[in-house]
Design a protein around this motif. Structure first.
Motif, mmCIF file in Angstrom:
data_model
loop_
_atom_site.group_PDB
_atom_site.id
_atom_site.type_symbol
_atom_site.label_atom_id
_atom_site.label_comp_id
_atom_site.label_asym_id
_atom_site.label_seq_id
_atom_site.Cartn_x
_atom_site.Cartn_y
_atom_site.Cartn_z
ATOM 1 N N UNK A 24 68.991 108.185 33.863
ATOM 2 C CA UNK A 24 69.072 109.577 33.429
ATOM 3 C C UNK A 24 70.071 109.736 32.283
ATOM 4 N N UNK A 25 71.220 109.100 32.398
ATOM 5 C CA UNK A 25 72.243 109.196 31.349
ATOM 6 C C UNK A 25 71.743 108.552 30.055
ATOM 7 N N UNK A 26 71.071 107.415 30.167
ATOM 8 C CA UNK A 26 70.518 106.780 28.971
ATOM 9 C C UNK A 26 69.535 107.708 28.266
ATOM 10 N N UNK A 27 68.674 108.364 29.048
ATOM 11 C CA UNK A 27 67.699 109.287 28.464
ATOM 12 C C UNK A 27 68.358 110.548 27.919
ATOM 13 N N UNK A 28 69.506 110.910 28.454
ATOM 14 C CA UNK A 28 70.236 112.060 27.927
ATOM 15 C C UNK A 28 70.679 111.791 26.492
ATOM 16 N N UNK A 29 71.207 110.595 26.247
ATOM 17 C CA UNK A 29 71.725 110.276 24.923
ATOM 18 C C UNK A 29 70.639 109.879 23.926
ATOM 19 N N UNK A 30 69.670 109.091 24.361
ATOM 20 C CA UNK A 30 68.567 108.666 23.482
ATOM 21 C C UNK A 30 67.269 108.798 24.267
ATOM 22 N N UNK A 31 66.437 109.775 23.909
ATOM 23 C CA UNK A 31 65.179 109.960 24.631
ATOM 24 C C UNK A 31 64.339 108.684 24.611
ATOM 25 N N UNK A 32 63.845 108.291 25.774
ATOM 26 C CA UNK A 32 63.035 107.088 25.907
ATOM 27 C C UNK A 32 63.812 105.868 26.346
ATOM 28 N N UNK B 27 62.700 109.427 33.779
ATOM 29 C CA UNK B 27 63.524 108.217 33.914
ATOM 30 C C UNK B 27 64.194 108.169 35.278
ATOM 31 N N UNK B 28 64.701 109.303 35.727
ATOM 32 C CA UNK B 28 65.380 109.369 37.022
ATOM 33 C C UNK B 28 64.407 109.108 38.170
ATOM 34 N N UNK B 29 63.265 109.787 38.164
ATOM 35 C CA UNK B 29 62.323 109.649 39.285
ATOM 36 C C UNK B 29 61.679 108.267 39.326
ATOM 37 N N UNK B 30 61.345 107.705 38.173
ATOM 38 C CA UNK B 30 60.753 106.365 38.161
ATOM 39 C C UNK B 30 61.752 105.336 38.667
ATOM 40 N N UNK B 31 63.007 105.473 38.270
ATOM 41 C CA UNK B 31 64.030 104.543 38.731
ATOM 42 C C UNK B 31 64.246 104.658 40.238
ATOM 43 N N UNK C 158 65.922 105.571 28.840
ATOM 44 C CA UNK C 158 65.867 105.435 30.295
ATOM 45 C C UNK C 158 64.578 104.779 30.754
ATOM 46 N N UNK C 159 63.473 105.083 30.076
ATOM 47 C CA UNK C 159 62.208 104.440 30.399
ATOM 48 C C UNK C 159 62.243 102.960 30.014
#
Length: 66
Positions: free
Chosen positions: A7-15, A57-61, A17-18
């Motif tokens: 989630x934090x990774x996706x917060x800073x750079x979209x995609x 990103x959060x739910x998949x993880x 977290x995936x």
């Protein structure tokens, strides 16, 4: 812990977290590409795409770790 990190990774750079979770094409094309396209098309869709990217990103993880 991994779900929050995604989630934090996706917060800073979209995609990002995936990419961390594994589906690289989903992160690179759908979320990062979607946010770039949304910004250039007027910016109205950028926030919903960004928020959904963090949620995804959060739910998949969490599903991967369960």
């Amino acid at each position: 812990m991994g779900a929050f990190f995604a989630l934090v990774l996706s917060f800073f750079i979209p995609g990002l977290g995936q990419l961390y979770n594994g589906p690289a094409m989903k992160g690179a094309l759908v979320f990062f590409g979607g946010i770039i396209l949304a910004i250039f098309s007027g910016g109205l869709l950028a926030i919903p795409v960004w928020l959904y990217g963090m949620f995804d990103a959060y739910t998949v993880s969490r599903e991967k770790s369960a």
